[in-house]
Structures are given as structure tokens and as C-alpha cells.
Design a protein around this motif. Structure first.
Motif, PDB file in Angstrom:
ATOM      1  N   PRO A  88       0.822  -1.202   0.000  1.00  0.00           N
ATOM      2  CA  PRO A  88       0.000   0.000   0.000  1.00  0.00           C
ATOM      3  C   PRO A  88       0.862   1.260   0.000  1.00  0.00           C
ATOM      4  N   THR A  89       0.271   2.362  -0.412  1.00  0.00           N
ATOM      5  CA  THR A  89       0.998   3.620  -0.447  1.00  0.00           C
ATOM      6  C   THR A  89       0.896   4.384   0.857  1.00  0.00           C
ATOM      7  N   HIS A  90       0.414   3.725   1.903  1.00  0.00           N
ATOM      8  CA  HIS A  90       0.332   4.354   3.215  1.00  0.00           C
ATOM      9  C   HIS A  90       1.704   4.922   3.582  1.00  0.00           C
ATOM     10  N   HIS A 127      -6.846   7.674   5.162  1.00  0.00           N
ATOM     11  CA  HIS A 127      -6.345   7.007   3.957  1.00  0.00           C
ATOM     12  C   HIS A 127      -7.461   6.151   3.346  1.00  0.00           C
ATOM     13  N   ASP A 177      -8.430   5.460   0.315  1.00  0.00           N
ATOM     14  CA  ASP A 177      -8.148   4.604  -0.838  1.00  0.00           C
ATOM     15  C   ASP A 177      -7.402   3.341  -0.426  1.00  0.00           C
ATOM     16  N   GLU A 178      -6.444   3.479   0.500  1.00  0.00           N
ATOM     17  CA  GLU A 178      -5.664   2.332   0.948  1.00  0.00           C
ATOM     18  C   GLU A 178      -6.423   1.486   1.953  1.00  0.00           C
ATOM     19  N   TYR A 179      -7.268   2.119   2.773  1.00  0.00           N
ATOM     20  CA  TYR A 179      -7.974   1.417   3.842  1.00  0.00           C
ATOM     21  C   TYR A 179      -9.464   1.771   3.805  1.00  0.00           C
TER      22      TYR A 179
END
Length: 302
Positions: free
Chosen positions: A6-8, A276, A278-280
Motif C-alpha cells: 500500500p501507499t500508506h 487514507h 483509498d488504501e484502507y
């Protein structure tokens, strides 16, 4: 198939299947032949499922690298007193092969992540979560972990919490009102109790109308139970919350101020859960649900 990272922005170290298997071969070779699958990422850790019955838990950033060590130290102590399964480490891992932190082999708790379930269905086991947290919320020893983000007086975190509630956060006015009420309520003045630190729907597991797991004890600490009781607004609708509160009160009879602080903590979590989307996306859904529940409770919807 390669599972993307992920991009987190908080993820500092990825643990690929090759690295995870190499660490197993180095430290627990009897487990190294089991299949690795189902990698998932959280705020502070990633998890690889190992075979059918186990999982590997790895910190992904230095700031949270000691959280697994706390689980290794304290979960074996706490698990026997809890009426719900928890992931007590069955093997400890140490830094090696370029991976710099402690890690764990834990049991895989079967069921569905509660964040992915229908909110109304959770009322069936609301009393079971209340019983689990009531059992956990017992006096903690002097050497229990300290956490600057959970279990602390709201006054210590109020400026940060309020600052996160920008105008684009759903029901921002209601959340601010809940925070102000929590700050004005009498603070916790009892002996510090054990606090899970993060019993939101992403860290709960259910199956067939029952709570089957309470996971991720990385934020475990001692302090005010109100930050845990915030799950009443994060996890349940009004019906489920009524059951949860009634069962909790039967066990501990917390005063009204504790629940006002708990609602304030719930309000404070909204912006974090929405950070976040989109990621989560499941956590973002929890945040939106919590905002609606708090707004309804303080009478400031819209």
C-alpha cells in the motif's frame, strides 16, 4: 501473485514472502515449508497467513517496532482471563537478515473482520465484546506499558484531536461538541486499568453471530478505559450500543463521565480512520459510521 505494498506513508519496511520465509527458515525452520498467503497491512504491522492455523506479524515502521515486543511480554499474562480468543504469540522472532525488529508467529483466529460485516448484525455479540473488555479492564501492574496516545487524560490530547477535525470531516460540529463535553467531564481518577488501545471493528473477528477474536494488542497500556469504550460508537448502531453499555455497566458500573469521555474518544478517532480512504476503505467506512453515531448521540446531525 505479488501482493502490492500500500501507499500508506507510514510503511517504512515491506516484508515480502521471500523475506518472511527466510526469517522462518533461519529461526523456525520447522514452519518454513508451510504456505504463505493472504498478506494484509495495518497501521503499524503487516500480517502473512501461514498455513491454515498460524500467521506472522511484522512491524512496518520504527515508531511502532516495540509494540510486538509488548504483545510477546503481556498477552500470555492477559489471555487466560479473557473470554474471547486473542493472538498469543506461539513463537517469538528476532531481528535478522536485514529485518531490524522483533516479530511473532501467532495463531490465526478464524472468522470475518468485523469492519467487513453489516453493522446491524453485530448486536448479536455486543454483550460478548463488553464482557471481554470488562475482563481486560482490571487493575494493571506498575510495570504495565505506557502509551501517550491511549488511556491518557483527554486534556493531554485535546489540541491534537480538535485540530484534526477540519470542516470536511463528516459531522465535524457534532464531533467537536463531543470532544468539548469529554474535556469538561471529570477525568479518570481510579487506579490505571489494562487498556487494549484499539478495539475498533478492524481489530475484531466474528463468526456465526459470535465474537471469535480480539486482535492487535500493539497499543496495550494502562490508563483510563474510556479510550476502549469508544468502540460503542465505532462498532455498533444504537441497538448494539445499548446492549454493549448495559453489559459493561453490569460488570463495572462506570460513572457517566466515563461514557462522556468514551464518546469524545470515538469522535477523535474519526479523522484518523478517514485519513487514507483509498488504501484502507474499510477503516474509512468505520470512520463515517462513527461520525454518524456520535452526531446522533449529541443531537447534531446534518
Amino acid at each position: 501473485m505479488t501482493v502490492p505494498t500500500p501507499t500508506h506513508p507510514k510503511i517504512e519496511i515491506d516484508v515480502t514472502a521471500d523475506l518472511a520465509r527466510a526469517l522462518l527458515a533461519d529461526q523456525h525452520p520447522d514452519l518454513a515449508s508451510l504456505p504463505l498467503h493472504g498478506r494484509t497491512f495495518g497501521w503499524d504491522n503487516l500480517t502473512w497467513r501461514l498455513g491454515d492455523d498460524l500467521a506472522l506479524r511484522f512491524p512496518v515502521r520504527e515508531m511502532s517496532s516495540t509494540l510486538v515486543e509488548s504483545e510477546q511480554r503481556w498477552l500470555p499474562v492477559l489471555a487466560p482471563r479473557l473470554p474471547v480468543p486473542v493472538p498469543v504469540p506461539v513463537r517469538d522472532g528476532r531481528p535478522a537478515l536485514g529485518y531490524p525488529w522483533a516479530w511473532s508467529v501467532v495463531p490465526w483466529l478464524a472468522g470475518e473482520q468485523v469492519a467487513a460485516t453489516a453493522v446491524a448484525s453485530r448486536t448479536a455479540w455486543a454483550g460478548e465484546l463488553a464482557a471481554a473488555l470488562a475482563a481486560l479492564h482490571s487493575p494493571a501492574p506498575r510495570d504495565a506499558p505506557v502509551n501517550p496516545y491511549r488511556g491518557v487524560p483527554l486534556a493531554d490530547r485535546y489540541d491534537v484531536m480538535a485540530g484534526r477535525l477540519a470542516s470536511d470531516v463528516p459531522h465535524a460540529d457534532a464531533l467537536r461538541a463531543a470532544l468539548r463535553a469529554g474535556l469538561a467531564a471529570p477525568p479518570w481518577d481510579g487506579h490505571p486499568v489494562w487498556v487494549h488501545g484499539d478495539p475498533h471493528p478492524g481489530n475484531l473477528v466474528s463468526h456465526d453471530g459470535h465474537l471469535t477474536g480480539l486482535i492487535d494488542f500493539g497499543d496495550l497500556c494502562a490508563g483510563d478505559p474510556a479510550s476502549d469504550l469508544a468502540t460503542a460508537w465505532l462498532t455498533f448502531d444504537a441497538a448494539g450500543r445499548e446492549v454493549f453499555v448495559a453489559r459493561t455497566q453490569a460488570a463495572h458500573a462506570w460513572d457517566d463521565a466515563t461514557w462522556v469521555r468514551a464518546r469524545a474518544w470515538a469522535a477523535s478517532y474519526v479523522s484518523v480512520l478517514l485519513a487514507h480512504p483509498d488504501e484502507y476503505p474499510l477503516m474509512a467506512a468505520v470512520g463515517r459510521h462513527a461520525a454518524t453515531q456520535v452526531a446522533a448521540d449529541v443531537g447534531l446531525q446534518g
